[in-house]
Design an enzyme around this catalytic site. Structure first.
Site, PDB file in Angstrom:
ATOM      1  N   GLU A 260      51.349   3.610  36.027  1.00  0.00           N
ATOM      2  CA  GLU A 260      51.955   2.654  36.188  1.00  0.00           C
ATOM      3  C   GLU A 260      52.260   2.584  37.393  1.00  0.00           C
ATOM      4  O   GLU A 260      52.781   1.722  37.687  1.00  0.00           O
ATOM      5  CB  GLU A 260      52.461   1.600  34.757  1.00  0.00           C
ATOM      6  CG  GLU A 260      51.863   1.783  33.529  1.00  0.00           C
ATOM      7  CD  GLU A 260      50.458   0.325  33.825  1.00  0.00           C
ATOM      8  OE1 GLU A 260      51.237  -0.001  34.669  1.00  0.00           O
ATOM      9  OE2 GLU A 260      49.821   0.469  32.575  1.00  0.00           O
TER      10      GLU A 260
ATOM     11  N   SER B 132      66.788 -26.406 -23.077  1.00  0.00           N
ATOM     12  CA  SER B 132      67.304 -26.000 -24.125  1.00  0.00           C
ATOM     13  C   SER B 132      67.873 -24.573 -23.676  1.00  0.00           C
ATOM     14  O   SER B 132      68.999 -23.557 -24.684  1.00  0.00           O
ATOM     15  CB  SER B 132      66.820 -25.869 -25.313  1.00  0.00           C
ATOM     16  OG  SER B 132      66.478 -27.124 -26.135  1.00  0.00           O
TER      17      SER B 132
END
Length: 866
Positions: free
Chosen positions: A112, A387
């Site tokens: 690069e 319940s």
């Protein structure tokens, strides 16, 4: 008119002056003009260039440090510290410059920007070299942009190829180089570049394609990933291994050309096949679906408890996940292998936590979920608890604040709310007085409401809130789980947290999935909530023991029972109102929600089942019990090969023997039959003081005496009995002798029976009154043998002492006795004796009575009352 000159010399000069060629004068001026024009044009050009540059960069974005900060995903670790998921806007493994190996750095620089450490952001030499390289070795051999320019482009600019973008790129690159070091910029590049697979960064590529960290890569592998950023998808080694290998070989050549590797190293690396070194498909396939529901909880928790952004801050999050349990939960919900579901739409939410720590071990967010971050039925749902709320709102507060024991009696009867509104039990029946243990075991509604009424709404609410139940208001209907409104309800996560406090001696720790977070700078933050005492340990133990009864027949939760495992838990179903049943055409018996929540000393689990739309009912009874089956299978699985001790009674509790059915409760006496004793628990110091007298021993008979009546040949048995209260006393008498043992019950305190000479009689006497019985008393008597000269007849019948005779006697209305005897006398004759009597015996037989013979030879008869 002629010109006048002052002298000849002046005239000559004047003539010479006129005779000079005018062209020479014009030539010198043109040069000057051209030169000046060029200068002017240059100045104008510069000014225009500066102006154009200024124009082009005036809209350039600012060099914002925040934009240079890469969004880094967060790693999520299980309870053993192993990574199982990542969460982030992008997939990125961040690496610092100091951790980038030289082989990777050299591969990147060669490919690069080999002059990276020599330029200031823009490199004209690099640009020219790139153009030449593209002509010589083909397009793509080298890029013209510097590493700095690529960082700028990826951070601030678009990917469009325009003059304006290139000018802005150059300008920002120069600025970047002024503010950051080369190493910082190189680190930015390595972490920003796209590497296909929806991922960024070379460290990510190393993990995805090779399953390695950067420092583990070989030269060939480093070259391969370094070459990817130019065209990530085309050079993806999974999809295009041939193209990836060609690109890698170009990188290796560049590394050799720029002196980073030797020719031999280049050639050896080029021989390596890319296709053979990347991960195989089965190695890289990671199914994250089993963990999605748990990850949901982690994301929510980090957001609620910290200021960090889990998607961008690169956190390392230590969680409480048990991967094995989580996978089992996922399998149970999404396959028919363990549970048979009625249809694909049937839903369930599951939470499994550690009872002692509150750490979440597994979450089942739902069945057949198609998207991540969808609705999570374990943590997002708000449904009526039915319940399952009774231990939390009713009986827990009653024990905590009123010091009730597990034996407290409440009558299951028709009552109304304080407002006068009617309600009832699920079966529309009432069972009368019962203990709160039985009321919870059978899930009776009216005792639960009565308990809440006696505790008071405010105390009950405070108790529930301390257990993590988010109540902002409370009504009596909440006692049986009838929470109102769409926003009022509970989740399995909240119910599991509440129940875990009962199993942990009254200590509540908020359920949590995260224990600590490690930041990128290495600092660690603890996020685990602190445990807190929310009830007395006596309350926790007694509620636990009551809920253990729920899983024992005739309890409502028997299908959740795991053999050999001490479990406490509670079922829960909710109802439709009459209006809802009419509006939605729902048949009676169908329910919208079915729950089971329970725990051992190790784990607590809460399971909700139903449909996403409350209008869709659970119709069959078997489907309403699926929650119990899910709980049973999960608890059995996680408890396998794990020691699960029973719950231990604390010192604040005492075990008591309560006489069944006593209201108010009383202690069983030492005389209470075992079948009438219930083993219960009381808060120490608050047990019943009164001892039952119902089964106390009666006074025993006294002075038993047995005498022989030699005239009538009877035994007369008498005794005394001190009956100060004039109770209805009976006497249980047992007669023990050889020839005719017997047993009878009577009210008189005397008894006469015939005696057989030469035998011993033992009498045992009890006083009885219903089920009560006294100690026994005994007495014995031995009947003397008769003289020989007087004992020639048969004692068992009656005969004639002077001749032959026959005798018959009937005892107790059953059995006949006949005796023939011969005696010596002065004459002969026949004699018959008949005797009849009723003994009143309850199932036994008295010795036969022998009537005396008639010495005169005449007939005679005799009877007796036993």
């Amino acid at each position: 008119m002629s010109e006048q000159y002052q002298s000849r010399e002046e005239r000559r000069k004047q003539l010479q002056s006129k005779g000079k060629p005018k062209a020479k004068k014009k030539s010198g001026g043109l040069f000057k003009k051209i030169f000046l024009s060029l200068v002017v044009l240059g100045i104008v050009g510069i000014l225009a260039g500066v102006g154009t540059f200024a124009y082009l960069v005036k809209d350039a974005p600012k060099l914002d440090p925040k934009l240079l900060k890469d969004p880094i995903p967060s790693k999520i670790l299980d309870k053993d510290g192993k990574e199982f998921a990542e969460v982030g806007a992008v997939n990125r493994e961040y690496v610092s410059y100091k951790d980038i190996p030289k082989v990777v750095e050299n591969a990147v620089l060669a490919t690069e920007d080999y002059r990276f450490y020599k330029h200031h952001g823009i490199d004209p030499i690099r640009l020219g070299g790139a153009i030449l390289a593209n002509f010589q070795r083909g397009f793509g051999a080298e890029g013209g942009s510097t590493i700095t320019q690529q960082v700028v482009k990826n951070a601030f600019l678009t990917q469009e190829k325009t003059l304006k973008r290139k000018v802005q790129e150059a300008w920002l690159s120069y600025q970047l180089e002024q503010k950051y070091t080369k190493h910082q910029i190189f680190e930015m590049y390595v972490n920003k570049v796209y590497v296909s697979e929806n991922s960024h960064g070379l460290a990510t590529a190393a993990k995805i394609y090779y399953g390695k960290t950067l420092d583990e890569l070989t030269l060939a592998e480093a070259a391969q990933i370094a070459g990817m950023p130019q065209s990530p998808n085309n050079y993806n080694p999974f999809d295009h291994p041939d193209l990836a290998e060609k690109r890698r070989n170009i990188v290796l050549t560049l590394m050799h050309d720029h002196g980073f590797i030797s020719k031999q190293e280049m050639e050896d690396a080029k021989k390596v096949s890319v296709a053979s070194t990347v991960l195989k498909e089965e190695e890289r396939q990671v199914d994250s679906k089993p963990f999605d529901s748990f990850v949901d909880a982690v994301i929510d928790e980090v957001k609620e408890t910290t200021d960090f952004d889990i998607f961008t801050d690169g956190l390392t999050i230590q969680t409480t996940l048990d991967k094995d349990a989580q996978t089992y939960v996922y399998t149970m919900l999404n396959t028919p292998d363990i549970i048979k579901y009625p249809d694909e739409e049937f839903q369930a939410g599951i939470t499994l936590i550690d009872t002692k720590t509150g750490e979440i071990r597994a979450i089942g967010g739902g069945r057949n979920q198609q998207v991540k971050r969808g609705f999570n039925y374990a943590i997002d749902t708000k449904r009526q608890p039915g319940s399952t709320i009774k231990p939390v709102l009713d009986y827990g507060p009653a024990i905590e604040y009123l010091n009730w024991g597990t034996y407290e009696m409440i009558e299951d009867k028709a009552i109304t709310y304080s407002s006068g509104k009617k309600f009832g039990n699920w079966d529309q029946k009432y069972m009368g007085p019962m203990t709160i243990r039985t009321a919870l075991q059978l899930s009776r509604n009216t005792p639960a409401v009565q308990a809440l009424q006696q505790v008071g709404l405010d105390k009950a609410k405070d108790f529930a809130v301390s257990l993590g139940i988010p109540l902002k208001e409370i009504y009596e209907s909440y006692a049986i789980g009838g929470f109102g409104g769409k926003t009022v309800g509970v989740s399995p996560l909240e119910m599991a947290g509440a129940y875990s406090a009962f199993g942990n001696n009254g200590i509540y720790t908020k359920p949590h999935a995260v224990t600590k977070i490690k930041l990128r700078d290495g600092s660690v933050i603890s996020t685990a909530p602190k445990p807190k005492v929310v009830m007395k340990d006596s309350t926790a133990f007694m509620i636990t023991d009551m809920m253990k009864s729920v899983l024992v027949s005739p309890g409502t939760g028997t299908r959740a029972k795991v053999p050999g495992l001490p479990i406490a838990g509670k079922t829960g179903t909710t109802n439709y109102t009459d209006d809802e049943m009419k509006q939605w055409n729902i048949k009676r018996g169908a329910v919208p929600d079915a729950w089971f929540t329970g725990y051992t000393t190790n784990y607590t689990a809460s399971v909700w089942t139903g449909y996403s739309d409350r209008k869709t009912p659970i119709t069959s009874v078997e489907d309403q019990r699926i929650a119990q089956l899910i709980f049973k299978n999960l608890m059995a699985y996680v408890s396998k090969d794990k020691n699960t001790p029973d719950f231990t009674m604390p010192n604040s509790v005492q075990k008591v023997r309560i006489e069944k059915g006593s209201m108010p409760p009383v202690l069983a006496s030492e005389f209470t039959p075992d079948s009438e004793v219930s083993i219960e628990y009381a808060v120490k110091g608050h047990a019943p003081k009164k001892v039952s007298e119902k089964y106390n021993k009666l006074e025993a008979p006294v002075n038993p005496t047995a005498k022989y009546d030699d005239v009538n040949k009877n035994i007369v048995l008498t005794w005394d009995y001190p009956n100060a209260n004039n109770a209805a006393i009976q006497f249980d008498i047992t007669i023990d002798n050889v020839s005719a043992p017997g047993h009878l019950v009577q009210t008189e305190n005397s008894l006469t029976i015939p005696a057989n000479p030469g035998e011993k009689y033992t009498f045992t006497i009890f006083a009885i009154n219903g089920d009560r019985k006294s100690d026994s008393v005994s007495t014995s008597i031995e009947i003397p043998k008769p003289d020989k000269e007087n004992d020639q007849g048969n004692q068992n019948g009656s005969g004639n002492e002077n001749g032959n005779g026959n005798g018959t006697g009937n005892e107790n209305g059953n059995g006949n006795g006949t005796g023939n005897g011969t005696g010596n006398g002065n004459g002969a004759g026949n004699g018959n004796g008949n005797g009849n009597g009723n003994s009143g015996d309850q199932g036994g037989t008295l010795p036969p009575v022998t009537p005396p013979g008639n010495p005169s030879g005449g007939q005679g008869s005799g009877s007796r009352e036993p």
